[in-house]
Scaffold this active site. Sequence first.
Site, short mmCIF file in Angstrom:
data_model
loop_
_atom_site.label_atom_id
_atom_site.label_comp_id
_atom_site.label_asym_id
_atom_site.label_seq_id
_atom_site.Cartn_x
_atom_site.Cartn_y
_atom_site.Cartn_z
N GLU A 1 0.83 -1.23 0.00
CA GLU A 1 0.00 0.00 0.00
C GLU A 1 0.86 1.27 0.00
OE1 GLU A 1 -3.52 0.21 2.39
OE2 GLU A 1 -3.98 -1.89 2.12
C1 LIG Z 1 1.96 -9.91 -0.10
C2 LIG Z 1 1.58 -8.77 -1.00
C3 LIG Z 1 0.24 -8.41 -1.11
C4 LIG Z 1 -0.13 -7.38 -1.98
N1 LIG Z 1 -1.46 -7.08 -2.16
C5 LIG Z 1 -1.83 -6.18 -3.11
C6 LIG Z 1 -3.21 -5.97 -3.43
O1 LIG Z 1 -4.11 -6.55 -2.82
N2 LIG Z 1 -3.51 -5.11 -4.44
C7 LIG Z 1 -2.56 -4.43 -5.13
O2 LIG Z 1 -2.90 -3.68 -6.03
N3 LIG Z 1 -1.23 -4.59 -4.84
C8 LIG Z 1 -0.85 -5.45 -3.85
N4 LIG Z 1 0.48 -5.65 -3.57
C9 LIG Z 1 1.49 -4.89 -4.29
C10 LIG Z 1 2.20 -3.83 -3.44
O3 LIG Z 1 1.35 -2.75 -3.23
C11 LIG Z 1 3.48 -3.45 -4.20
O4 LIG Z 1 4.38 -4.54 -4.02
C12 LIG Z 1 4.09 -2.16 -3.71
O5 LIG Z 1 3.30 -1.07 -4.12
C13 LIG Z 1 5.52 -1.94 -4.25
O6 LIG Z 1 5.60 -2.16 -5.62
P1 LIG Z 1 6.71 -3.14 -6.22
O7 LIG Z 1 6.64 -4.41 -5.44
O8 LIG Z 1 6.54 -3.22 -7.68
O9 LIG Z 1 8.08 -2.46 -5.85
P2 LIG Z 1 8.91 -1.37 -6.73
O10 LIG Z 1 7.99 -0.31 -7.24
O11 LIG Z 1 9.76 -2.08 -7.72
O12 LIG Z 1 9.83 -0.74 -5.61
C14 LIG Z 1 10.86 -1.48 -4.95
C15 LIG Z 1 11.51 -0.62 -3.91
O13 LIG Z 1 12.15 0.49 -4.55
C16 LIG Z 1 12.10 1.63 -3.72
N5 LIG Z 1 11.46 2.73 -4.47
C17 LIG Z 1 10.54 2.64 -5.46
N6 LIG Z 1 10.20 3.86 -5.89
C18 LIG Z 1 10.93 4.74 -5.15
C19 LIG Z 1 11.00 6.16 -5.10
N7 LIG Z 1 10.24 6.95 -5.87
N8 LIG Z 1 11.84 6.73 -4.20
C20 LIG Z 1 12.59 5.96 -3.38
N9 LIG Z 1 12.54 4.62 -3.37
C21 LIG Z 1 11.72 4.02 -4.24
C22 LIG Z 1 11.31 1.24 -2.46
O14 LIG Z 1 12.21 0.88 -1.43
C23 LIG Z 1 10.55 0.00 -2.90
O15 LIG Z 1 10.27 -0.87 -1.82
C24 LIG Z 1 0.87 -6.68 -2.69
C25 LIG Z 1 2.22 -7.03 -2.54
C26 LIG Z 1 2.58 -8.06 -1.72
C27 LIG Z 1 4.04 -8.43 -1.61
#
Ligand SMILES: Cc1cc2nc3c(=O)[nH]c(=O)nc-3n(C[C@H](O)[C@H](O)[C@H](O)COP(=O)(O)OP(=O)(O)OC[C@H]3O[C@@H](n4cnc5c(N)ncnc54)[C@H](O)[C@@H]3O)c2cc1C
Length: 593
Positions: free
Chosen positions: A413
């Site tokens: 989130e």
């Molecule tokens: C168990 C689980 C349940 C989930 N449930 C849902 C759900 O029900 N519905 C839904 O829509 N999504 C869901 N998600 C998705 C979740 O919201 C995303 O994983 C989250 O938004 C991060 O996106 P990403 O994993 O693609 O990480 P990325 O966008 O690749 O980011 C990786 C890391 O990079 C860093 N980063 C990224 N952007 C920046 C920035 N601008 N500045 C500084 N650092 C940055 C942060 O440290 C981040 O943790 C779920 C994920 C998991 C693991």
Amino acid sequence: MNKLDSQRQKEIQQAEELLFAGPQALGFAKGLFQGHFVADWVMPYPRIPAAQQIELDETLTELRQFLDEHLDPAEIDRQADIPRDVIDGLGRVGVLGMTAPKEYGGRGFSQMANCKVLEEIGRRCASTSVFVNAHHSIGIRALLLFGTHEQKQRWLPKLSSGEQLGSFALTEKEAGSDAANVQMQARPSEDGSHFILNGEKRYITNAAIAHELTVMARTPVPGSDKTAITAFLVTPDMPGFEILEARMPKMGIRGTATGRFALHDVKVPRENILGTMGKGLKVALTVLDFGRTTFGACCTGAAKTCLELAVQHANTRKQFNKTLGNFELVQKKIARIAADAYAMEAMTTVTASFIDRGLEDYMLETAMLKVFTTERLWECINDVFQIHGGAAYMADLPLERMLRDARINQIGEGANEVLTSFIALVGMRGPGMEFKEIYDTMMKPSRERMSKAWAAGKNRLGATIRVPDVPVQSEQLRAHARQLGRLIWRFNFAVNRALIMYREPILDMQLVQERIANAAMDLFASTCVLSRLDGEIQFARRNGDAAAPDHSAADLFLRQSFRRIRRFLAGLTDNDDKAVLTAAKSCLAKPTS
Ligand SMILES: Cc1cc2nc3c(=O)[nH]c(=O)nc-3n(C[C@H](O)[C@H](O)[C@H](O)COP(=O)(O)OP(=O)(O)OC[C@H]3O[C@@H](n4cnc5c(N)ncnc54)[C@H](O)[C@@H]3O)c2cc1C
């Protein structure tokens, strides 16, 4: 301002406009960035109305009894599944439609009352609380907030009872933190009666067990070659809906079903659009405001469990002929958990009350709540883990599960880094625009500009001269209140200084942003603690309670929070940022094999 900076300003402005159109009052967090203490948002400490409190107490009693008898968090973790009878039971208690209006089969609870329910579940099992959040806090939220009467009538009764389940599907491979980069396409049919959806979603909680999914997809903007995001209500019985993976194997919250799905030419009727076409990002961000509030509640519950486990162990385990609780380094950890749990509850309650009071513009506070409570909980779990020593590492205690479960909180989130930067940038926009007005006028004076710049200058100067008043009622809290007021003044001074010193490049300076956001979060947290403490003292006084309530945890929180704020502000001028960035860039430039 270069092209990149003006693009960034535009994005921030768009994000705010997306959420709040029209004139708005100054919210609490935005007020902090202006050097104001917007007292009526946070004081007096909110209370659930008496009639609703009775209903809530009855529900909590019923819920506790059900959870005691039927919820086995260790088994849920081992089996990587929440049994159907647990889901049915939660539905019977009303948990799955807690805030849905009674006319649609819900319980009609306020967000504050709902948070108490989620706190109780979060105390016991993170898989179950994440499942409930995915269904109720975000899964059916778009329907609750943006659905038409017909849509609600059709879908909500079964979703509120738990006979059917909901899910919220935003994330895709290319749209994680960059949520606006949704690639799933929704093409209108020739006759305009439906949309044809294509694309994939991943990491979606409840995807494979949901009967109704709020899906974000990209629709064309009529009369242009642009596209915008629209929220659709999709059901898995629609031809072309394919579950690619029902339960992705994972580290924690293993009871939840985190899935991937694809839509292949899925025909979704126009009537299934949630909210206004092209305004799906507003839908998503508003939904997440609610999700982040219950996130705070679940973390509060888990922190209280940490405290119970820590105290229990420290009072029974003996080493060096003493129970562990006799050692100061153990006491320090217990005190910190108690202080943080108190603050997490206060912050959750105050933030939930913004929703219940129908206030506008609380996106900064919900973001602060999410980052603050998830970071503090991680520390709490680390502390209670350490107090348990080797035993914590063994699977017969709940600690290794709690540690695994809690790690998602800082990512889901909205990753905490993204929200931290957002808090600083959105918060600084108000004073930043005032400085820009003054600067532009100095460079190119004109009559019209002069009057705007005069108003901006007066506002900035006023905040620089005045220490805001923090109006507590209890005499014994006056010193804390004065200290908080002075820190808000210092914070405003530091924000102004950073804006003047760095100007537009501050948009990319995340190390500066982090300190400003951290200070703002602690200012909000200590405000909530002070408000709660003041409320408790006044309540005890009104009820003629002779014994002075124990305020040691709240007192400690305020002291530690004030100390942290001073440290964050001092770090703005005394830091190793250049060396940090040089070392990082040096690593990033080296080719990896
Ligand atoms: C168990 C689980 C349940 C989930 N449930 C849902 C759900 O029900 N519905 C839904 O829509 N999504 C869901 N998600 C998705 C979740 O919201 C995303 O994983 C989250 O938004 C991060 O996106 P990403 O994993 O693609 O990480 P990325 O966008 O690749 O980011 C990786 C890391 O990079 C860093 N980063 C990224 N952007 C920046 C920035 N601008 N500045 C500084 N650092 C940055 C942060 O440290 C981040 O943790 C779920 C994920 C998991 C693991």
